[in-house]
Design an enzyme around this catalytic site. Structure first.
Site, PDB file in Angstrom:
ATOM      1  N   GLY A 356       0.258   0.970  -0.657  1.00 40.20           N
ATOM      2  CA  GLY A 356       1.082   0.553  -1.782  1.00 40.20           C
ATOM      3  C   GLY A 356       1.450   1.722  -2.667  1.00 40.20           C
ATOM      4  O   GLY A 356       0.585   2.389  -3.212  1.00 40.20           O
ATOM      5  N   THR A 357       2.751   1.945  -2.826  1.00 38.36           N
ATOM      6  CA  THR A 357       3.254   3.071  -3.591  1.00 38.36           C
ATOM      7  C   THR A 357       4.641   2.701  -4.107  1.00 38.36           C
ATOM      8  O   THR A 357       5.307   1.862  -3.518  1.00 38.36           O
ATOM      9  CB  THR A 357       3.361   4.329  -2.691  1.00 38.36           C
ATOM     10  N   VAL A 358       5.087   3.354  -5.190  1.00 40.14           N
ATOM     11  CA  VAL A 358       6.471   3.217  -5.629  1.00 40.14           C
ATOM     12  C   VAL A 358       7.096   4.593  -5.717  1.00 40.14           C
ATOM     13  O   VAL A 358       6.438   5.572  -6.067  1.00 40.14           O
ATOM     14  CB  VAL A 358       6.590   2.482  -6.984  1.00 40.14           C
ATOM     15  N   MET A 438       8.201   5.786   0.423  1.00 39.50           N
ATOM     16  CA  MET A 438       6.848   5.403   0.027  1.00 39.50           C
ATOM     17  C   MET A 438       6.107   4.766   1.195  1.00 39.50           C
ATOM     18  O   MET A 438       6.700   4.320   2.168  1.00 39.50           O
ATOM     19  CB  MET A 438       6.911   4.422  -1.143  1.00 39.50           C
TER      20      MET A 438
END
Length: 537
Positions: A356-358, A438
């Site tokens: 999970g990344t933005v 991402m």
């Protein structure tokens, strides 16, 4: 300068490249992109817009980042590139011996206090604001504060990922995880698409960050809450761990690919993985076709070689020398390139997987451009939420090794191998612009595929993001998207790759691009794999 066909529509999403002249933001959520554009129209520059977008993402996309995230940025300003490393270290009390005494035999747990490092994102916002911005931090954070206070409608992809976390966290034992449910699922479930969401505690913490230039997070009321909760629930944070943290300005690193300079952050980030792979691929005979199985085979083998090196050498350079120049040298690339044959081989490396990344890009009319990424690592991170603050702490310590002989071994005040990597493209000393994909260990693989799509196969930025992707996941295993050509997948299998089709395209990264055209305008593209948007002015 990179030339592309703006009228190309090669892939299913059929999105157009978005153009603007005075400013642009691109990220995985329309509300966050709008927050950045609002700040540009108030007189802010690209750095201010990036801060506003990043802060808004902690509210509208908490499934991938939050107030407890770490962050990196590459900024073009005043004629040069600047790199900002805001990844936090392990607390002072974190030693291998301590972790072993707490039951960690071979690896660090994915959830709980032992997986958390010191958050860096709030300090990154303050540092970008003071060194690169035009507007006060308080102005830049106002859109995010209003989203958190007044509410926003949950996006489709975010809702699904939120529900995944709700179901997964239900099996976690321990009283500390109750606070995650209190903060993010007060109705006893994840928000549905379009359902209004309010995060009042998150809003209050953002206000304290805004008013104090982020110092409250590290030394004030918010810091006291973090430390008090840590001390009462088994954490290892100390007041010194927070108060002593500061982001670090670093020099980005690069390789040439097809006459362009591709820039990444230096270790402790894994951006060098993409550069090693591109260096290997630049000397190979690549068939003419993005979806040609022989092309994909060579890309996969180059990525496997690059990860073998990254997992062996990438660590905090303050603790262990990282041979960056050697890994990116012509001779070393040639020696690694010679190992690629007609069939799949297994090289020693870790087991990459998505997380999970933005990611966001921002640009303004005066030439400032920002490539920015922040992350809790796996979804909501450690699942540890500090009560009444909205702070979901990252689980970045999971990336440490518990082997004391490894360069990336856990140690006090040490930063772990970090998966999040903003990137930038230039040519002849002139900026083209930011890009990023991402998704944890998918990120360097996404960078390689997007860059080759544009620079080798002639795609425009939107086509490059839309194109079907593959992902090496460890050993001989390769996952491909549902839209990946079945005949190419079958050919890869005959070459020795263990190929599987995945159901969800979000596992293959979610990227953004803003590049300056030959005409001086801005061209933006966003992912079809998420709720992304490009805002143009």
């Amino acid at each position: 300068m990179f030339k592309f066909d703006p009228f190309s529509y090669r892939y299913a999403s059929r999105r157009n490249v978005v153009y603007g002249t005075r400013g642009m933001t691109a990220t995985s959520n329309p509300l966050a992109a709008a927050a950045g554009m609002e700040i540009l129209k108030k007189g802010g520059n690209a750095a201010d817009a990036a801060i506003a977008t990043a802060a808004a993402l902690t509210v509208v996309e908490p499934t991938g980042n939050g107030l407890g995230s770490d962050a990196f940025a590459i900024i073009w300003k005043d004629g040069k590139l600047h790199g900002l490393n805001a990844s936090g270290p392990a607390p002072e009390a974190c030693t291998i011996e301590k972790y072993r005494s707490l039951g960690c035999a071979d690896e660090i747990p994915q959830r709980g206090w032992l997986s958390a490092t010191v958050p860096g994102a709030p300090a990154a916002w303050a540092e970008l604001s003071s060194k690169m911005g035009r507007l006060p931090l308080s102005v830049c954070l106002e859109p995010a504060i209003l989203y958190a206070e007044e509410g926003y409608a949950a996006a489709v992809t975010v809702s699904r990922l939120w529900d995944n976390a709700y179901r997964a966290f239900g099996s976690l034992g321990g009283a500390i995880f109750k606070h995650w449910f209190d903060a993010f699922c007060p109705n006893g479930r994840a928000p549905r698409p379009g359902e209004p969401v309010r995060l009042p505690h998150h809003a209050r913490t953002l206000r304290l960050i805004a008013e104090s230039g982020a110092r409250d997070f590290y030394e004030g009321e918010t810091a006291e809450k973090i430390i008090a909760f840590s001390e009462s629930s088994g954490g290892l944070y100390s007041a010194y761990d927070l108060s002593s943290f500061a982001p670090e300005w670093v020099e980005p690193i690069s390789v040439k690919y097809k006459g362009f300079d591709v820039w990444e952050m230096p270790p402790n980030g894994q951006g060098i993985t993409a550069l090693v792979a591109l260096k290997i691929l630049d000397g190979l005979d690549i068939p003419d076709g993005h979806d040609c199985p022989f092309t994909v085979h060579k890309q996969i083998e180059a990525i496997k070689l690059a990860f073998a090196d990254a997992k062996r050498y990438v660590a905090d350079p303050k603790f262990s020398a990282v041979p960056v120049d050697e890994l990116l040298s012509d001779d070393y690339a040639a020696s690694r390139r010679a190992l690629i044959g007609p069939t799949a081989r297994e090289f020693s490396a870790g087991s990459p997987y998505s997380g999970g990344t933005v990611y966001l890009s921002a640009a303004d009319a005066d030439g400032c451009m920002v490539s920015y990424i922040q992350s809790n690592f796996n979804g909501f991170g450690s699942a540890v939420v500090v009560p009444e603050t909205g702070i979901a702490l990252n689980n970045r310590a999971k990336c440490f090794s518990l082997d004391p002989s490894h360069p990336n071994a856990l140690a006090p005040r040490k930063r772990p191998y970090n998966t999040i990597i903003p990137a930038f493209l230039s040519q002849g000393g002139e900026p083209i612009g930011p890009f990023g994909v991402m998704g944890a260990y998918m990120q360097p693989q996404g960078h390689v595929q997007v860059i080759m799509n544009c620079l080798l196969f002639g795609m425009n930025p939107q086509d490059a993001l839309d194109a079907p992707r593959w992902q090496w996941t460890g050993g001989m295993k390769v996952s491909v998207e549902p839209s990946f050509h079945s005949s190419a997948a079958q050919k890869l299998s005959r070459m020795g790759h263990d190929v599987t089709h995945e159901l969800h395209s979000t596992d293959f990264g979610r990227g953004q691009i803003i590049w300056r055209t030959e005409e001086g305008s801005l061209a933006g593209a966003t992912e079809p794999r998420t709720d992304g948007a490009v805002e143009a002015w």
